[in-house]
Write a protein that holds these residues in place. Structure first.
Motif, PDB file in Angstrom:
ATOM      1  N   LYS A 118      -1.158 -25.739   9.413  1.00 24.05           N
ATOM      2  CA  LYS A 118      -0.300 -24.648   9.898  1.00 24.05           C
ATOM      3  C   LYS A 118       0.014 -24.825  11.376  1.00 24.05           C
ATOM      4  O   LYS A 118       1.143 -24.583  11.822  1.00 24.05           O
ATOM      5  N   GLY A 121       2.640 -27.349  11.591  1.00 23.30           N
ATOM      6  CA  GLY A 121       3.895 -26.994  10.940  1.00 23.30           C
ATOM      7  C   GLY A 121       4.298 -27.953   9.842  1.00 23.30           C
ATOM      8  O   GLY A 121       5.458 -28.000   9.420  1.00 23.30           O
ATOM      9  N   ARG A 122       3.318 -28.675   9.309  1.00 23.53           N
ATOM     10  CA  ARG A 122       3.615 -29.624   8.239  1.00 23.53           C
ATOM     11  C   ARG A 122       2.298 -30.052   7.593  1.00 23.53           C
ATOM     12  O   ARG A 122       1.222 -29.846   8.151  1.00 23.53           O
ATOM     13  N   GLU A 160       1.491 -19.718  -0.409  1.00 25.17           N
ATOM     14  CA  GLU A 160       1.034 -19.232   0.896  1.00 25.17           C
ATOM     15  C   GLU A 160       1.482 -20.133   2.046  1.00 25.17           C
ATOM     16  O   GLU A 160       1.880 -19.651   3.114  1.00 25.17           O
ATOM     17  N   LEU A 161       1.382 -21.431   1.846  1.00 27.13           N
ATOM     18  CA  LEU A 161       1.587 -22.367   2.948  1.00 27.13           C
ATOM     19  C   LEU A 161       2.987 -22.959   3.001  1.00 27.13           C
ATOM     20  O   LEU A 161       3.358 -23.574   4.009  1.00 27.13           O
ATOM     21  N   PRO A 163       5.885 -21.584   3.553  1.00 29.05           N
ATOM     22  CA  PRO A 163       6.648 -21.153   4.730  1.00 29.05           C
ATOM     23  C   PRO A 163       6.235 -21.850   6.030  1.00 29.05           C
ATOM     24  O   PRO A 163       6.962 -21.784   7.033  1.00 29.05           O
ATOM     25  N   HIS A 164       5.091 -22.519   6.014  1.00 29.63           N
ATOM     26  CA  HIS A 164       4.619 -23.234   7.201  1.00 29.63           C
ATOM     27  C   HIS A 164       4.923 -24.729   7.114  1.00 29.63           C
ATOM     28  O   HIS A 164       4.391 -25.518   7.910  1.00 29.63           O
ATOM     29  N   GLY A 165       5.752 -25.113   6.141  1.00 31.23           N
ATOM     30  CA  GLY A 165       6.123 -26.516   6.006  1.00 31.23           C
ATOM     31  C   GLY A 165       5.092 -27.362   5.299  1.00 31.23           C
ATOM     32  O   GLY A 165       5.106 -28.596   5.413  1.00 31.23           O
ATOM     33  N   ILE A 166       4.207 -26.715   4.549  1.00 33.38           N
ATOM     34  CA  ILE A 166       3.126 -27.428   3.871  1.00 33.38           C
ATOM     35  C   ILE A 166       3.364 -27.416   2.366  1.00 33.38           C
ATOM     36  O   ILE A 166       3.594 -26.356   1.779  1.00 33.38           O
TER      37      ILE A 166
END
Length: 251
Positions: A118, A121-122, A160-161, A163-166
């Protein structure tokens, strides 16, 4: 250089994943509970003794990776086969021992890897499930339940993740050639009063391609899913099994 962590990475599928990512010029980190197998890993890999079900050990490894620069790819691969027995003969301790490594272990490593990814950002999280996680598995209730749980965990993590680019995906191996599957074959043969060869042939007969898969086949899928070529693939449970059509080798 991408940094990759593979839990249970000193043998079997995990070892094949580590080798495949190393071939992609990644910095490979491997955890395992077997000191002998870790000692046999290439000197260029960063190996750490860690039980996937021990929170303190997993947190320490992730913290070390964070201090080294962050984590790009997580392969939550550690798992155990669990007991081979009908449900009424499965001891609660054996159930818990299987789910602790296979499901709790996946949860723990994802829990501690998430903040690193997070912050960057990826990232990519890959979970090793099984075709037992979509079909069920007679006489292997702890294993099947844990592998179903891994898929549910993966899909939730992806939501969950994302939106954080994961991205998060699960790989579902079928019957994989190797020492671990040999132990499964022998245990099932004993439990069902069959020969090892009869159980093997039963597994192969239940696959469209009539063959087991190799650990390298699973590793190739991991490398692909971790690559930019798979940048829009997330939340998926993808089988690498030759198309299992009948998961019960007794039939």
């Amino acid at each position: 250089m991408r940094r990759v962590l593979i839990t249970g990475g000193a043998s079997g599928i995990g070892r094949a994943m580590a080798e495949a990512f190393a071939d992609e010029d990644c910095e490979v980190w491997v955890t395992d509970v077997d000191e002998r197998l870790l000692a046999d890993c290439p000197a260029t890999w960063r190996t750490r003794m860690a039980d996937a079900a021990e929170e303190t050990a997993i947190a320490a490894v992730i913290d070390e990776i964070g201090m080294a620069g962050g984590l790009d790819v997580l392969c939550a691969n550690a798992g155990v086969k669990g007991p081979t027995a009908p449900i009424e003969k499965v001891a609660l301790d054996d159930w818990r021992a299987c789910t602790a490594v296979t499901l709790d272990g996946a949860f723990l490593v994802a829990k501690y890897a998430a903040p690193l990814m997070k912050a960057a950002g990826r990232g990519v999280m890959l979970f090793t499930s099984s075709t037992a996680g979509i079909y069920g598995y007679p006489n292997r209730s702890p294993y099947a339940a844990a592998k179903w749980g891994v898929i549910g965990l993966m899909k939730t993590v992806a939501m969950e993740l994302g939106p954080h680019g994961i991205r998060a995906n699960a790989i579902l191996p079928g019957a994989v050639e190797g020492p671990r599957m040999e132990r499964v074959l022998e245990a099932e043969a004993a439990a069902k009063g069959m020969t090892r060869d009869a159980v093997y042939e039963g597994y192969a007969a239940g696959v469209s391609l009539k063959t087991f898969v190799e650990a390298a086949d699973v590793a190739d899928m991991a490398v692909f899913l971790a690559s930019d070529r798979a940048r829009r693939i997330s939340g998926q449970a993808i089988a690498v099994d030759g198309h299992t059509v009948n998961p019960d080798p007794q039939v």
